[in-house]
Motif scaffolding. Structure first.
Motif, PDB file in Angstrom:
ATOM      1  N   ARG A 665      40.872 115.314  27.004  1.00  0.00           N
ATOM      2  CA  ARG A 665      42.216 115.121  26.472  1.00  0.00           C
ATOM      3  C   ARG A 665      42.994 114.118  27.326  1.00  0.00           C
ATOM      4  O   ARG A 665      43.742 113.275  26.796  1.00  0.00           O
ATOM      5  CB  ARG A 665      42.951 116.464  26.422  1.00  0.00           C
ATOM      6  N   MET A 666      42.843 114.165  28.634  1.00  0.00           N
ATOM      7  CA  MET A 666      43.517 113.199  29.507  1.00  0.00           C
ATOM      8  C   MET A 666      43.021 111.779  29.222  1.00  0.00           C
ATOM      9  O   MET A 666      43.812 110.821  29.198  1.00  0.00           O
ATOM     10  CB  MET A 666      43.278 113.543  30.972  1.00  0.00           C
ATOM     11  N   LEU A 667      41.728 111.653  29.000  1.00  0.00           N
ATOM     12  CA  LEU A 667      41.173 110.329  28.725  1.00  0.00           C
ATOM     13  C   LEU A 667      41.627 109.825  27.359  1.00  0.00           C
ATOM     14  O   LEU A 667      41.961 108.641  27.196  1.00  0.00           O
ATOM     15  CB  LEU A 667      39.645 110.379  28.799  1.00  0.00           C
ATOM     16  N   GLN A 668      41.686 110.717  26.372  1.00  0.00           N
ATOM     17  CA  GLN A 668      42.167 110.328  25.045  1.00  0.00           C
ATOM     18  C   GLN A 668      43.609 109.823  25.107  1.00  0.00           C
ATOM     19  O   GLN A 668      43.954 108.804  24.482  1.00  0.00           O
ATOM     20  CB  GLN A 668      42.070 111.515  24.084  1.00  0.00           C
ATOM     21  N   LEU A 669      44.459 110.520  25.863  1.00  0.00           N
ATOM     22  CA  LEU A 669      45.854 110.085  26.014  1.00  0.00           C
ATOM     23  C   LEU A 669      45.927 108.714  26.677  1.00  0.00           C
ATOM     24  O   LEU A 669      46.738 107.863  26.301  1.00  0.00           O
ATOM     25  CB  LEU A 669      46.632 111.108  26.844  1.00  0.00           C
ATOM     26  N   SER A 670      45.075 108.484  27.664  1.00  0.00           N
ATOM     27  CA  SER A 670      45.072 107.201  28.373  1.00  0.00           C
ATOM     28  C   SER A 670      44.622 106.069  27.463  1.00  0.00           C
ATOM     29  O   SER A 670      45.163 104.957  27.519  1.00  0.00           O
ATOM     30  CB  SER A 670      44.157 107.286  29.599  1.00  0.00           C
ATOM     31  N   LEU A 671      43.634 106.352  26.612  1.00  0.00           N
ATOM     32  CA  LEU A 671      43.120 105.314  25.712  1.00  0.00           C
ATOM     33  C   LEU A 671      44.106 105.010  24.588  1.00  0.00           C
ATOM     34  O   LEU A 671      44.168 103.890  24.085  1.00  0.00           O
ATOM     35  CB  LEU A 671      41.783 105.766  25.119  1.00  0.00           C
ATOM     36  N   THR A 672      44.912 105.997  24.203  1.00  0.00           N
ATOM     37  CA  THR A 672      45.830 105.845  23.068  1.00  0.00           C
ATOM     38  C   THR A 672      47.210 105.361  23.482  1.00  0.00           C
ATOM     39  O   THR A 672      47.804 104.498  22.827  1.00  0.00           O
ATOM     40  CB  THR A 672      45.968 107.191  22.316  1.00  0.00           C
ATOM     41  N   TYR A 673      47.722 105.895  24.571  1.00  0.00           N
ATOM     42  CA  TYR A 673      49.108 105.616  24.959  1.00  0.00           C
ATOM     43  C   TYR A 673      49.238 104.756  26.210  1.00  0.00           C
ATOM     44  O   TYR A 673      50.348 104.405  26.608  1.00  0.00           O
ATOM     45  CB  TYR A 673      49.860 106.935  25.186  1.00  0.00           C
ATOM     46  N   GLY A 674      48.142 104.433  26.852  1.00  0.00           N
ATOM     47  CA  GLY A 674      48.199 103.648  28.076  1.00  0.00           C
ATOM     48  C   GLY A 674      47.868 104.501  29.296  1.00  0.00           C
ATOM     49  O   GLY A 674      47.705 105.719  29.196  1.00  0.00           O
TER      50      GLY A 674
END
Length: 892
Positions: A665-674
């Motif tokens: 989930r942390m990686l998904q947020l980083s890929l989507t929102y920066g």
């Protein structure tokens, strides 16, 4: 005849004292009419002096290593504890020591770490003025502290004289709370380690420990239990009649004794006996001891032999004419019957109060003002006070008269210091008890109103302390609000100095000044006071108080944004208080409100779905795009990253099934929102997950590299230990030679310690030892290194990590032949049966797996293959419990 012979011998041995003609010159006659009270002589203290010098000889001997020493001097006030140390100060310095001191103050307990920081500032001044060794000193300090030296220089101004100017250097690690406290203690130890030696040992004298704040006591404990500071002698004085069981000082000393690495030497100073009192009288009156015996008996009876009481009583006899110098007989005379029948005060404070009352009114007032600050007060503070138009006379000028009377001394600062604590107590008694609160409030208001912004910042703790002492006399609520704001500023500043108990006191006082209606009219102030107070109480381990303050914030908050800070503190507090259930539930609720729903129960299917979703997002990004992701700006997602990052700590230890979910989930947020600094942790944690769950070591290696790049991009030094343990403790071991990870794990240990992240510093130390062993490092030196880390883990209260490491240490000893049975983990370090029982009792699957891991190795190495098969079966789930660590999986 014998007495006459004795008198003659005394006159021959000291003719200047007993045979000088006091009438030969006006100057000498005047001198003889003055009491010759010898401050340079210690009466009846030969044994104590010998003990102190012997201990100093031990710490300054090159052959005496790895054991620190502390001398504790106890006794009633006025028995000469401080004088004993001060008498030897020049002898310590003559023998090469750097002597520094700090004095705790009953009136200034709320001023954080002041005594120790003053001593360290004095120490850095000595280093900077050592022209012979200045280059060596600077090089040693800069090498030891690195860029983090600037953190210490903010608290110890003279340290900046030893550090090179840093312009445009890397930013300092952003740490707070317990990490800041740990960092401060570690950096101070590095400073002292780098500059003390057998040729230049340190003598640190801490006076009046009975008034030391807990932050200072904790710092003192960390210094005296540091085996690497074996060339430092700490001398502490305290009044034994003012401490007892349960006192913070005794708790600190008990902790030092439990460590078992510090020699505690106790000295008790008692009152003077008859012989010593008579020797003092003989010196003071320049008369033969036989002639002063009757006077000494009377003085001893009245004072009990308390050294300070004796000298002050003698002075009072002179002032009242009961003791006078006879010009006719050229000697001192006294009225013994009047002295014996004279009614005197019960203690030296009352005696001194009577003496002070005989001084001029303006001196009275000045002493009252000075006493309100404690044992000493800076001259600049008094000058600010004097600028108040209400004050018609000069406090500073009046105190100069007190200095001439011997009641005070002018010291470096510049500052005024009472010559003895009891004189300060006597001066404070000049303020009527019923008027003291109003008096402190008046002093505080004068300083607050007359100070510039810079002066308020510099003397903030002094001003707030005075105002708090009189706060109950404030009748205007708007004035209470202004003081609450100032209290918040003081609390935050104290917290930045890692002085959490004083910070808590400031914030509690601020909360006491606001009312329920202020949640409407001064909303931000109320939230800040309660949130800061809860955060400080969490650091202090006051979990009930934390809960009460957070509940108030959550009740008063109207939006999630107003409650987020309180929720974060609640998750931290609950997790560290072994209440991970509440911490986990609260964090999941917050994440759900932030748009990041996490299932309350995790199945294998849900883990696979998260992995697939993350892989799908990763396929949309090229390598170059991953390295150039924009910075995250969405406030909600930044908060979600903070909460997920916090949860990673708890899930890896107790709910490993959630670890890949959180990482994904942390990686998904980083890929989507920066990306943000937590994204470096995310890439590392994701790499660990796909190593353990998918065996995808090549992609894990790639994501580990991205994690390191992000770490550098955000200059997130505080995240380095967490990222490095993932990359060099898990991921790279599958691809690179094991030896290549060792320097990086070492760096993570040192960075963790210098940023106060003791948890991950010692976790990296554990992995460093494991990788060192697996890589074939020579066992002899490695065992020594293991023992050093074990000691450090105990020093830092890393008991769980210490326990996890026991099997590794015993395994190494077994390989060296230091066990009765080579295939059993039983020996000097541990007993495998007891450790397995502990793992079963506490539900520690990781501990159980580690014991079986090293037992299996021994059984294979020594040809016990059938037993090895049985142990391997017991440890079938090792890959699950250790998330695919190379050394664990390869072992199995």
């Amino acid at each position: 005849l014998e007495e006459v012979q004795e008198d003659l011998q005394l006159m021959m041995s000291n003719p200047e004292k007993f045979l000088a003609d006091s009438s030969s010159a006006i100057g000498s006659t005047k001198n003889y009419q003055s009491l010759n009270i010898r401050t340079d002589i210690l009466y009846d203290r030969e044994e104590e002096t010998s003990t102190l010098l012997e201990v100093f000889s031990q710490i300054s001997s090159p052959s005496c290593t790895n054991r620190s020493r502390m001398v504790l001097i106890s006794g009633y006030s006025g028995t000469g504890k401080s004088s004993l140390v001060r008498k030897l100060e020049h002898e310590f310095i003559r023998r090469g020591a750097r002597f520094v001191s700090g004095k705790f103050d009953e009136m200034q307990q709320i001023q954080p770490l002041s005594a120790i920081m003053n001593a360290l500032n004095e120490y850095c001044n000595l280093l900077a003025h050592d022209t012979v060794h200045i280059d060596r000193n600077r090089a040693a300090v800069e090498e030891a502290l690195g860029s983090e030296g600037q953190v210490l220089a903010a608290l110890i101004p003279n340290l900046s004289r030893l550090l090179a100017e840093t312009i445009g250097g890397p930013p300092l690690a952003e740490v707070s709370g317990r990490e800041a406290q740990h960092r401060l203690a570690f950096l101070i130890r590095l400073l002292l380690r780098s500059t003390c030696s057998s040729s230049n040992p340190i003598v640190l004298f801490l006076d009046d420990l009975q008034w030391a704040d807990t932050s200072s006591l904790e710092l003192m404990r960390s210094l005296v239990t540091d085996a690497s500071l074996d060339k430092m002698l700490v001398i502490g004085c305290y009044r034994d009649n003012e401490v007892g069981p349960g006192h913070p000082l005794f708790d600190c000393l008990d902790a030092i004794r439990r460590y078992g690495r510090t020699s505690l030497i106790s000295i008790c100073t008692s009152n003077l006996n008859m012989t010593s009192v008579n020797a003092l009288m003989s010196d003071a009156l320049r008369m033969l001891p036989r002639a002063t015996w009757s006077l000494s008996e009377a003085v001893l009876q009245k004072t009990g032999g308390n050294a300070l009481f004796v000298t002050e009583f003698l002075t009072s006899l002179r002032d009242e004419g009961l003791l006078r110098y006879s010009l006719t007989h050229r000697k001192w005379e006294w009225e013994i019957d009047s002295i014996r029948s004279r009614m005197i005060a019960n203690n030296v404070v009352d005696l001194m109060t009577a003496k002070l009352l005989r001084l001029a009114p303006e001196v009275h007032q000045a002493l009252r003002v000075a006493s309100a600050f404690g044992a000493h007060c800076l001259e600049e503070v008094l000058q600010i006070y004097d600028t108040d138009p209400c004050h018609l006379s000069s406090t500073v000028a009046a105190l100069d008269i007190a200095v001439a009377e011997g009641l005070m001394a002018k010291v470096d600062g510049p500052a005024y210091r009472f010559s003895h604590d009891q004189i300060q107590s006597a001066a404070y008694k000049l303020i009527l008890e019923s008027e003291r609160e109003s008096f402190h409030l008046h002093v505080g208001k004068s300083l607050w109103q007359q100070s510039s912004e810079d002066e308020i910042d510099e003397y903030l703790f002094v001003i707030v302390d005075q105002l708090h002492r009189g706060a109950c006399r404030i009748s205007d609520h708007e004035e209470e609000i202004r003081l609450a704001e100032l209290s918040l500023t003081a609390g935050r500043k104290a917290a930045e100095m890692s002085a959490f108990l004083p910070a808590s006191a400031y914030l509690q006082a601020g909360i006491g000044l606001i009312s329920d209606g202020d949640w409407e009219w001064h909303r931000e102030l109320c939230f800040d006071l309660y949130n800061w107070c809860a955060e400080i109480e969490y650091i202090l381990g006051k979990f009930d108080e934390v809960k009460a303050h957070l509940e108030e914030v959550i009740k008063k908050g109207r939006t999630l944004r107003e409650k987020l800070r309180a929720y974060y503190t609640f998750v931290q507090s609950s997790g560290s208080h072994s209440n991970t259930g509440d911490a986990f539930a609260t964090a999941l609720m917050v994440l759900d409100n932030l748009g990041e729903s996490i299932p309350s129960e995790v199945t294998q299917l849900e883990v696979q779905q998260e992995l697939l979703a993350t892989q799908a997002l990763l396929r949309t990004k090229t390598e170059g795009e991953l390295l150039q992701l924009k910075p995250m700006s969405d406030i909600d997602k930044l908060e979600a990253m903070r909460f997920l990052n916090l949860l990673l700590l708890y899930v890896y230890a107790e709910r490993k099934e959630y670890f890949p979910i959180m990482a994904c989930r942390m990686l998904q947020l980083s890929l989507t929102y920066g990306v943000c600094k937590e994204s470096a942790v995310a890439f590392g944690a994701y790499g660990v997950s796909i190593c353990g769950l998918l065996g995808d070591t090549s992609n894990a290696y790639r994501f580990g590299k991205i994690a390191l790049t992000l770490l550098e991009r955000f200059q997130a030094k505080e995240c380095l230990p967490r990222v490095f343990i993932a990359v060099y403790g898990f991921i790279n071991n599958w691809t690179d030679p094991l030896q290549s990870s060792l320097p990086c794990l070492k760096e993570a240990i040192n960075t963790g310690l210098s940023t106060g992240n003791n948890d991950f510093a010692m976790a990296n130390a554990s992995y460093y030892q494991d990788v060192s062993l697996a890589s074939g490092k020579p066992l002899g030196p490695l065992v020594d290194e293991m023992n050093e880390y074990a000691t450090q883990m105990l020093d830092l209260n890393q008991n769980f990590m210490y326990t996890l490491n026991l099997s590794l240490r015993q395994f190494a000893l077994n390989l060296l032949g230091k066990s009765a049975d080579p295939v059993k983990l039983v020996g000097k370090v541990m007993d495998e049966g007891s450790l397995l029982d502990l793992a079963e009792e506490k539900g520690l699957s990781s501990l159980r797996c580690i014991v079986y891991k090293y037992r299996l190795c021994l059984e294979v190495f020594f040809g016990e293959y059938e037993r090895a098969v049985e142990t391997a079966e017991l440890n079938r789930n090792i890959d699950k419990d250790h998330m695919g660590r190379f050394s664990s999986v390869a072992n199995h």
